[in-house]
Each structure stands twice: as C-alpha cells, then as structure tokens.
Design a protein around this motif. Structure first.
Motif, short mmCIF file in Angstrom:
data_model
loop_
_atom_site.label_atom_id
_atom_site.label_comp_id
_atom_site.label_asym_id
_atom_site.label_seq_id
_atom_site.Cartn_x
_atom_site.Cartn_y
_atom_site.Cartn_z
N ASP A 246 0.82 -1.21 0.00
CA ASP A 246 0.00 0.00 0.00
C ASP A 246 0.86 1.26 0.00
O ASP A 246 0.54 2.24 -0.67
N ARG A 247 1.96 1.23 0.74
CA ARG A 247 2.82 2.43 0.80
C ARG A 247 3.56 2.64 -0.52
O ARG A 247 3.75 3.78 -0.95
N VAL A 248 3.96 1.57 -1.16
CA VAL A 248 4.59 1.70 -2.48
C VAL A 248 3.61 2.29 -3.48
O VAL A 248 3.95 3.19 -4.26
N ARG A 249 2.36 1.80 -3.47
CA ARG A 249 1.33 2.33 -4.35
C ARG A 249 1.11 3.82 -4.08
O ARG A 249 1.04 4.63 -5.01
N GLN A 250 0.99 4.16 -2.81
CA GLN A 250 0.71 5.55 -2.46
C GLN A 250 1.84 6.46 -2.92
O GLN A 250 1.59 7.54 -3.46
N ASN A 251 3.06 6.05 -2.71
CA ASN A 251 4.19 6.87 -3.14
C ASN A 251 4.19 7.06 -4.65
O ASN A 251 4.48 8.15 -5.17
N GLY A 252 3.85 6.00 -5.39
CA GLY A 252 3.79 6.09 -6.84
C GLY A 252 2.73 7.07 -7.31
O GLY A 252 2.94 7.84 -8.25
N ILE A 253 1.59 7.05 -6.63
CA ILE A 253 0.49 7.96 -6.99
C ILE A 253 0.86 9.40 -6.67
O ILE A 253 0.59 10.33 -7.44
N VAL A 254 1.50 9.62 -5.53
CA VAL A 254 1.92 10.98 -5.14
C VAL A 254 2.94 11.53 -6.13
O VAL A 254 2.91 12.72 -6.49
N LEU A 255 3.82 10.69 -6.62
CA LEU A 255 4.82 11.15 -7.60
C LEU A 255 4.18 11.58 -8.92
O LEU A 255 4.79 12.30 -9.70
N LEU A 256 2.95 11.14 -9.17
CA LEU A 256 2.21 11.56 -10.36
C LEU A 256 1.42 12.85 -10.09
O LEU A 256 0.55 13.21 -10.88
N LYS A 257 1.73 13.50 -8.96
CA LYS A 257 1.13 14.79 -8.58
C LYS A 257 -0.34 14.66 -8.15
O LYS A 257 -1.13 15.60 -8.30
N TRP A 258 -0.68 13.51 -7.59
CA TRP A 258 -2.01 13.32 -7.05
C TRP A 258 -1.96 13.44 -5.53
O TRP A 258 -0.97 13.05 -4.91
N GLN A 259 -3.04 14.00 -4.96
CA GLN A 259 -3.19 14.01 -3.51
C GLN A 259 -3.92 12.74 -3.09
O GLN A 259 -4.92 12.37 -3.70
N VAL A 260 -3.41 12.08 -2.07
CA VAL A 260 -4.02 10.83 -1.61
C VAL A 260 -4.65 11.03 -0.23
O VAL A 260 -4.00 11.49 0.71
N LEU A 261 -5.93 10.69 -0.12
CA LEU A 261 -6.63 10.70 1.17
C LEU A 261 -6.89 9.25 1.57
O LEU A 261 -7.36 8.45 0.76
N ARG A 262 -6.57 8.92 2.81
CA ARG A 262 -6.80 7.57 3.30
C ARG A 262 -7.81 7.61 4.44
O ARG A 262 -7.69 8.41 5.37
N PHE A 263 -8.81 6.73 4.36
CA PHE A 263 -9.80 6.59 5.43
C PHE A 263 -9.90 5.12 5.81
O PHE A 263 -9.74 4.23 4.97
N THR A 264 -10.16 4.89 7.06
CA THR A 264 -10.39 3.52 7.51
C THR A 264 -11.89 3.23 7.46
O THR A 264 -12.72 4.14 7.40
N TRP A 265 -12.19 1.94 7.53
CA TRP A 265 -13.59 1.53 7.59
C TRP A 265 -14.25 2.15 8.82
O TRP A 265 -15.40 2.56 8.76
N LEU A 266 -13.51 2.26 9.89
CA LEU A 266 -14.05 2.86 11.11
C LEU A 266 -14.38 4.33 10.91
O LEU A 266 -15.36 4.84 11.44
N ASP A 267 -13.55 5.05 10.13
CA ASP A 267 -13.85 6.45 9.82
C ASP A 267 -15.22 6.57 9.15
O ASP A 267 -16.02 7.44 9.49
N LEU A 268 -15.47 5.70 8.18
CA LEU A 268 -16.71 5.77 7.42
C LEU A 268 -17.92 5.45 8.28
O LEU A 268 -18.98 6.04 8.11
N VAL A 269 -17.75 4.52 9.22
CA VAL A 269 -18.87 4.11 10.06
C VAL A 269 -19.12 5.09 11.19
O VAL A 269 -20.26 5.48 11.46
N GLU A 270 -18.05 5.51 11.86
CA GLU A 270 -18.20 6.32 13.08
C GLU A 270 -18.17 7.82 12.82
O GLU A 270 -18.78 8.58 13.57
N TYR A 271 -17.46 8.26 11.78
CA TYR A 271 -17.29 9.71 11.58
C TYR A 271 -17.56 10.11 10.12
O TYR A 271 -16.72 10.74 9.47
N PRO A 272 -18.71 9.76 9.57
CA PRO A 272 -18.97 10.05 8.15
C PRO A 272 -18.95 11.55 7.83
O PRO A 272 -18.49 11.94 6.75
N GLU A 273 -19.45 12.38 8.75
CA GLU A 273 -19.45 13.83 8.48
C GLU A 273 -18.03 14.36 8.34
O GLU A 273 -17.75 15.20 7.48
N ARG A 274 -17.13 13.85 9.18
CA ARG A 274 -15.73 14.27 9.10
C ARG A 274 -15.10 13.84 7.77
O ARG A 274 -14.35 14.60 7.15
N VAL A 275 -15.41 12.63 7.32
CA VAL A 275 -14.89 12.13 6.05
C VAL A 275 -15.33 13.03 4.90
O VAL A 275 -14.52 13.45 4.07
#
Length: 285
Positions: A246-275
């Motif tokens: 996952d970290r290798v993938r993320q670094n590759g995507i960032v090098l292509l000038k993309w911003q990466v947001l990561r959320f956990t399943w718990l974020d989606l369930v417990e804090y959807p407004e924050r997401v």
C-alpha cells in the motif's frame, strides 16, 4: 468472612448473601439502621465504609434485578475489560417472565439467554465474550472499533458469527450483521460501497470508482482535481506485506502529482461527516 466477601464484591451485598454469610435478620437491620449499609435496591446493600466505585454501581444495578439478571451490552463489555469507561446507564438482560421495572440509571431488556451465553466474572453474571462483542459493537460511538480490537486480541470471527446467529432478533442485530460481514470480507469491498453511498448522499460528483492512476487503481478518483481516495479495512486483517504494498502504491500515486486521502472503515462508520468534510476540502481547493 463477611469483610472478605465485601472486599471481593466492591462493597455490595444482597440480603440472601448476607444471610448465607451468617448474619441474622437483626444483624442486617442494625447495619442498615446505623447507616453502615446503604440500600441500593430492594434486597441489595452497599457497605458505606469505602468509595462507591463504578464497579459497585454496576454490580448493585445488576444484582438489584435478582439472581437471574445478566449484565449485557456495554455493561458486559466494560466488565470484560473491552472498554475503558463504565457506562452511565447499566444494561441488564432479564428473563422474559421477570417483572423487574426500569429504574434510574438502568436499562432492562427481556429475553431468555441460554446458559452457554452467560458467564460469571468476579461474582457477577454477564453475557459471555462473543455475545458481548457483537452486542456492544452494534452500539454507535466506538462499537466498530471495539469489534476490531476484540478480533485482534480476544476472539475469532467464526465465534462472533455463531453468537450473532443464535440471537438474530435482538436489539441492534442489523448493525452487528453489517459489521460482521465487513470483517468477513476484509472490510474493503464493504467500505468502498459505504464510501460511494456517502458521496452520493452528500451530492459530491466528479468521482470515479476503481479509477486508474498510472499503473495503479485507486478506490475512488477525482480526475479533474487529482485527488485519490483509498479505504482501509479492519486492522486485524492487515499484514506487514499488505502495508508495504500500500505504501509503495501511495508513493507512486503521489509522484504523479495526485493528492491521496486515506480513510479507515471505522472512519466511514463512526465519523462520516468528518470524512465528507475532508473530501470537500480537498476537491474544492
């Protein structure tokens, strides 16, 4: 004998227990009249020569409903050591034929539990660990995190499924089933569907599911803003190898000038407004 009993049981004692310890009716009455014992509920007393702790409060509440009462839900979770803080409202499960009334600070539920679903910890009856996990996890405000931690440290998934299926009609069963399904599939596919639903409900457009960025696919991509969203599942499914990939993938995507947001399943369930707030901020910049 009596002092040792009170010490082991947080200073709480029932009328029947006092008699079994050798106290006469007059001896019990003298303690009550003098204020040495304080009545917590009918036939339940607290020896008022020590602090009235959360453990004493919970024990007195459960015992106040009689010898067949069982601590359940978050009450049982705290008694098992699954949660850090004692619940403000003590949940108690009673047999269907019982007549215990709701009291302040208590939430009685009526259903018949099989003896295999009940265990005794420190002299008090509570639901066993698997049933406690699936019931406490169904309660919002950290329930999903509780299940995740329990799966990492205390119990396995098949055992949780068995406990859930034995009590399918109970309060909170639909939410517990969703959590178990998510954990069963590694949570990722379930989490992606949940994320899509949150985006649609919030009216956010311009995103594509399973979008290709360079040589990788991201869970959700916003091509115009170059924002990628990745969703992680339950922690107990994570392995060192997956973490590294996952970290290798993320670094590759960032090098292509993309911003990466990561959320956990718990974020989606417990804090959807924050997401949603974070996604709005990133895609409107």
């Amino acid at each position: 004998m009596l002092d040792g009993y009170l010490r082991r049981h947080d200073g709480v004692i029932t009328l029947e227990q006092a008699r079994a310890a050798g106290l006469s009716h007059s001896g019990i009455q003298r303690r009550i009249t003098s204020g040495r014992w304080v009545r917590c509920a009918r036939g339940v007393y607290f020896a008022d020569d020590r602090p009235f702790t959360d453990a004493a409060r919970v024990r007195a509440a459960v015992w106040g409903y009689g010898p067949r009462a069982v601590g359940s839900g978050l009450t049982a979770a705290w008694w098992h050591g699954l949660t850090k803080f004692a619940p403000e409202v003590v949940e108690v499960t009673l047999p269907r034929d019982s007549n215990g009334r709701k009291r302040q600070g208590c939430r009685p539920r009526r259903r018949d539990l099989h003896r295999s679903d009940v265990t005794e910890i420190k002299g008090m009856r509570v639901t066993n660990l698997p049933l406690t996990v699936v019931e406490a996890a169904a309660i919002g405000g950290g329930g999903a995190k509780l299940m995740d931690w329990a799966l990492q440290t205390r119990v396995d998934l098949p055992t949780l499924w068995q406990a859930h299926l034995r009590h399918k009609g109970r309060h909170g069963a639909p939410r517990a089933r969703r959590l178990l399904r998510a954990a069963d599939s590694g949570a990722r596919s379930e989490a992606e569907r949940l994320l899509h639903g949150l985006l649609r409900e919030a009216g956010i457009t311009g995103w594509k599911a399973n979008y290709r960025v360079g040589g990788y696919r991201v869970d959700v991509g916003f091509p115009r803003q170059k924002v990628a969203i990745e969703v992680d599942g339950f922690a107990f499914h994570s392995r060192v190898e997956e973490f590294q990939v996952d970290r290798v993938r993320q670094n590759g995507i960032v090098l292509l000038k993309w911003q990466v947001l990561r959320f956990t399943w718990l974020d989606l369930v417990e804090y959807p407004e924050r997401v949603i707030a974070v996604i709005r901020s990133a895609t409107s910049a």
